[in-house]
Design an enzyme around this catalytic site. Structure first.
Site, PDB file in Angstrom:
ATOM      1  N   THR A 152      -4.041   5.582 -22.208  1.00  0.00           N
ATOM      2  CA  THR A 152      -3.764   4.304 -21.239  1.00  0.00           C
ATOM      3  C   THR A 152      -2.679   3.761 -21.773  1.00  0.00           C
ATOM      4  O   THR A 152      -1.754   3.930 -22.918  1.00  0.00           O
ATOM      5  CB  THR A 152      -4.813   3.321 -22.474  1.00  0.00           C
ATOM      6  OG1 THR A 152      -4.547   3.626 -23.728  1.00  0.00           O
ATOM      7  CG2 THR A 152      -6.030   3.751 -21.719  1.00  0.00           C
TER       8      THR A 152
ATOM      9  N   ASP B 112      -6.405  12.648 -25.569  1.00  0.00           N
ATOM     10  CA  ASP B 112      -6.824  11.738 -25.175  1.00  0.00           C
ATOM     11  C   ASP B 112      -6.441  11.056 -25.734  1.00  0.00           C
ATOM     12  O   ASP B 112      -6.564  10.523 -26.502  1.00  0.00           O
ATOM     13  CB  ASP B 112      -7.897  11.538 -24.618  1.00  0.00           C
ATOM     14  CG  ASP B 112      -8.540   9.920 -24.443  1.00  0.00           C
ATOM     15  OD1 ASP B 112      -7.244   9.000 -23.563  1.00  0.00           O
ATOM     16  OD2 ASP B 112      -9.326   9.322 -23.802  1.00  0.00           O
TER      17      ASP B 112
ATOM     18  N   GLU C   3      -0.009   4.914  -0.814  1.00  0.00           N
ATOM     19  CA  GLU C   3      -1.026   5.299  -0.477  1.00  0.00           C
ATOM     20  C   GLU C   3      -0.528   7.739  -0.351  1.00  0.00           C
ATOM     21  O   GLU C   3       0.316   7.206   0.140  1.00  0.00           O
ATOM     22  CB  GLU C   3      -2.577   6.192   0.160  1.00  0.00           C
ATOM     23  CG  GLU C   3      -3.564   5.548  -0.797  1.00  0.00           C
ATOM     24  CD  GLU C   3      -4.719   5.335   1.289  1.00  0.00           C
ATOM     25  OE1 GLU C   3      -4.876   5.715   1.467  1.00  0.00           O
ATOM     26  OE2 GLU C   3      -5.407   4.186   0.434  1.00  0.00           O
TER      27      GLU C   3
ATOM     28  N   ARG D 274      -2.535  -2.873 -17.947  1.00  0.00           N
ATOM     29  CA  ARG D 274      -3.426  -1.838 -18.273  1.00  0.00           C
ATOM     30  C   ARG D 274      -3.631  -1.341 -16.941  1.00  0.00           C
ATOM     31  O   ARG D 274      -2.469  -1.331 -16.756  1.00  0.00           O
ATOM     32  CB  ARG D 274      -4.594  -3.177 -18.014  1.00  0.00           C
ATOM     33  CG  ARG D 274      -5.682  -3.893 -18.621  1.00  0.00           C
ATOM     34  CD  ARG D 274      -6.824  -4.332 -17.859  1.00  0.00           C
ATOM     35  NE  ARG D 274      -8.065  -3.524 -19.092  1.00  0.00           N
ATOM     36  CZ  ARG D 274      -7.951  -4.413 -20.408  1.00  0.00           C
ATOM     37  NH1 ARG D 274      -6.735  -5.247 -21.050  1.00  0.00           N
ATOM     38  NH2 ARG D 274      -8.797  -3.964 -21.251  1.00  0.00           N
TER      39      ARG D 274
ATOM     40  N   TYR E 163       0.920  -0.890   0.007  1.00  0.00           N
ATOM     41  CA  TYR E 163      -0.171  -0.044   0.506  1.00  0.00           C
ATOM     42  C   TYR E 163       1.117   1.437  -0.010  1.00  0.00           C
ATOM     43  O   TYR E 163       1.810   1.313   0.952  1.00  0.00           O
ATOM     44  CB  TYR E 163      -0.642   0.371   1.216  1.00  0.00           C
ATOM     45  CG  TYR E 163      -1.919   0.127   0.487  1.00  0.00           C
ATOM     46  CD1 TYR E 163      -3.148   1.236   0.375  1.00  0.00           C
ATOM     47  CD2 TYR E 163      -3.068  -1.179   0.593  1.00  0.00           C
ATOM     48  CE1 TYR E 163      -4.111   0.871  -0.534  1.00  0.00           C
ATOM     49  CE2 TYR E 163      -4.267  -1.210   0.398  1.00  0.00           C
ATOM     50  CZ  TYR E 163      -4.600  -0.636   0.132  1.00  0.00           C
ATOM     51  OH  TYR E 163      -6.049  -0.236  -0.680  1.00  0.00           O
TER      52      TYR E 163
ATOM     53  N   LYS F 210      -3.269  -0.350 -24.624  1.00  0.00           N
ATOM     54  CA  LYS F 210      -3.613  -0.087 -25.922  1.00  0.00           C
ATOM     55  C   LYS F 210      -2.130  -0.577 -27.110  1.00  0.00           C
ATOM     56  O   LYS F 210      -1.550  -1.238 -26.681  1.00  0.00           O
ATOM     57  CB  LYS F 210      -4.169   0.940 -26.165  1.00  0.00           C
ATOM     58  CG  LYS F 210      -5.669   0.019 -25.077  1.00  0.00           C
ATOM     59  CD  LYS F 210      -6.618   1.542 -25.813  1.00  0.00           C
ATOM     60  CE  LYS F 210      -7.878   1.620 -25.034  1.00  0.00           C
ATOM     61  NZ  LYS F 210      -8.549   2.496 -24.994  1.00  0.00           N
TER      62      LYS F 210
HETATM   63  C1  LIG Z   1      -9.692   3.386 -23.923  1.00  0.00           C
HETATM   64  C2  LIG Z   1      -9.746   4.800 -24.219  1.00  0.00           C
HETATM   65  C3  LIG Z   1      -9.987   4.328 -22.386  1.00  0.00           C
HETATM   66  C4  LIG Z   1     -10.556   3.921 -21.325  1.00  0.00           C
HETATM   67  O1  LIG Z   1      -9.740   3.181 -21.068  1.00  0.00           O
HETATM   68  P1  LIG Z   1      -9.980   2.194 -20.074  1.00  0.00           P
HETATM   69  O2  LIG Z   1      -9.199   1.813 -19.896  1.00  0.00           O
HETATM   70  O3  LIG Z   1     -10.554   1.019 -20.821  1.00  0.00           O
HETATM   71  O4  LIG Z   1     -11.285   2.560 -18.828  1.00  0.00           O
HETATM   72  C5  LIG Z   1     -10.143   6.337 -22.934  1.00  0.00           C
HETATM   73  N1  LIG Z   1     -10.554   7.738 -23.356  1.00  0.00           N
HETATM   74  C6  LIG Z   1     -10.406   6.375 -25.017  1.00  0.00           C
HETATM   75  C7  LIG Z   1      -9.901   7.487 -26.153  1.00  0.00           C
HETATM   76  C8  LIG Z   1     -10.243   5.288 -25.263  1.00  0.00           C
HETATM   77  O5  LIG Z   1      -9.859   4.906 -26.367  1.00  0.00           O
END
Ligand SMILES: *Cc1c(COP(=O)(O)O)cnc(C)c1O
Length: 436
Positions: free
Chosen positions: A226, A200, A56, A235, A54, A229
């Site tokens: 993220t 994003d 925080e 993750r 932990y 991807k």
């Molecule tokens: C995948 C994605 C998210 C969310 O990610 P999670 O890990 O699934 O919560 C947010 N914004 C965009 C543009 C994404 O492609």
């Protein structure tokens, strides 16, 4: 190292399912653009003893003892992310992309504040203003959309909407848009209307890191992504931002916090509890990998493969949204093949052929999100497996035959045989000792 011995001892039911999933991933062609095959080192870091801790707070400012080792890991992850993306400030704690975006909203907006997001039907994400999501329920979202003819973003239209609506924030970024995004143009609009830009880059982070897509980092106030991807890590997510709050006097006149502090305190204690230190370790490994020259080649190859797959599909008379791609993803428009609202049928027929994709809306979708008229494809995962342009021909041929047959079972079965032959040549995790 054998990853699985103890799982067999503890729970053979789950162990068998892990093996079953490995087989599925190994034998199939993975074309979901948000998925990837991560590094073996990442799989092992996520299974490490850091899961026990932990911590925080932030490095050197923790609420628990025993964090001297975690502090080193988190600081390395931060420093590497800064170097990789050229960011002024990085928070590596967000659990995933959606909580990362939630933290940014929490930091910059008040309830009901207005922002602009990309229409979900045309390529935005749920967290960019969907009415079923916190982003649409708690805040006032006005959506911008693609041009109905070109199916591409028209920055003049975004600008007109921004001037008319005076939003506090504009989100740039995509989930199902196959074209490049001009983050610099977004920033110019943001500065004109006194809005923050939240870029994003969840889908394209690997391309940005590898120099295969314009980076928003020099322009945008805040960038979320993220890590699982196209970046190919565990993750999770990170938030990058400028240190100074450009709009402090206008929107946060009584706050003593700069932008970096606003973001950090929104993540913790605003939204999350203890960071996932095992994932932080895996993020650090991912950033190190992404700084290698091989990663640049990987990012370029993702785009080359997407272009090759798109060209081949179009040559086989398959209609693509915007007639092509600039990035890692492709959106097939099934309507010209008489399959309006039949995305699910084709997704299932492709599944039967060993090709994993997802049904998706097309811009100005005439059907519903549950029965949409598109199929979304992407190349990050198959590129991780080492596939190149010649394999894209085999895959495109299979996809085109399944679509043209309108989901005929015997066609899917024939394509499946070819896919099994192809995937045999590209073993997943070669040498990984996973069996007892
Ligand atoms: C995948 C994605 C998210 C969310 O990610 P999670 O890990 O699934 O919560 C947010 N914004 C965009 C543009 C994404 O492609």
């Amino acid at each position: 190292m054998n990853l699985m011995n103890d799982i067999f001892e503890a729970d053979s039911e789950i162990a068998d399912l892990i093996l079953k999933e490995l087989k599925r991933q190994e034998e199939g062609i993975e074309l979901i653009p948000s998925e990837n095959y991560t590094y073996r080192a990442v799989l092992q870091a996520v299974g490490s003893v850091f899961t026990n801790k932990y911590s925080e707070g932030y490095p050197k400012k923790r609420y628990y003892g025993g964090n001297e080792v975690v502090d080193e890991v988190e600081q390395i992850a931060i420093d590497r992310a800064k170097q990789l993306f050229g960011a002024e400030h990085v928070n590596v704690q967000p659990y995933s992309g959606s909580p990362a975006n939630q933290a940014v909203y929490f930091a910059l907006l008040n309830l009901k504040d207005k922002y602009l997001g990309f229409n979900l039907t045309s390529g935005g994400h749920l967290t960019h203003g969907s009415h079923v999501n916190f982003s649409g329920k708690n805040y006032t979202c006005v959506s911008y959309d693609v041009d109905p003819k070109t199916e591409m973003l028209d920055m003049d239209n975004v600008r007109k909407l921004a001037i008319q609506e005076k939003p506090k924030m504009i989100i740039s970024g995509l989930t199902a848009y196959p074209r490049a995004i001009d983050f610099k143009a977004f920033q110019e609009i943001c500065e004109e209307v006194n809005a923050y830009q939240l870029a994003d880059i969840s889908h394209i982070a690997g391309l940005v890191a590898g120099g295969a897509h314009m980076s928003p980092v020099p322009y945008a106030d805040v960038v979320t992504t993220t890590t699982h991807k196209s970046l190919r890590g565990p993750r999770g997510a990170i938030i990058m931002c400028k240190t100074e709050d450009r709009l402090h006097d206008l929107y946060h006149p009584t706050s003593k916090k700069n932008l970096a502090q606003l973001i950090d305190s929104a993540v913790f204690p605003g939204l999350q509890g203890g960071p996932h230190d095992h994932v932080t370790a895996a993020k650090a490994i991912t950033f190190k990998e992404a700084m290698k020259p091989e990663f640049k080649e990987y990012a370029q190859q993702i785009v080359k493969n997407a272009k090759a797959l798109a060209d081949e599909l179009m040559a086989l008379d398959i209609k693509l949204v915007s007639n092509g791609t600039d990035n890692h993803l492709i959106l097939i428009d099934l309507r010209p093949d008489g399959l309006t609202g039949e995305g699910k049928l084709i997704q299932n027929a492709l599944d039967a052929a060993g090709i994993t994709t997802n049904k998706n809306t097309v811009p100005y979708e005439p059907s519903t999100p549950f029965n949409p008229s598109g199929i979304r494809l992407g190349t990050p995962a198959i590129t991780s497996r080492g596939m190149k342009e010649s394999e894209m021909k085999v895959i495109a041929s299979g996809i085109a035959r399944v679509i043209k047959s309108k989901g005929d079972k015997s066609v899917s079965a024939k394509v499946h045989e070819e896919i099994l032959e192809l995937t045999k040549e590209f073993p997943l995790y070669p040498g990984l000792s996973i069996l007892k």
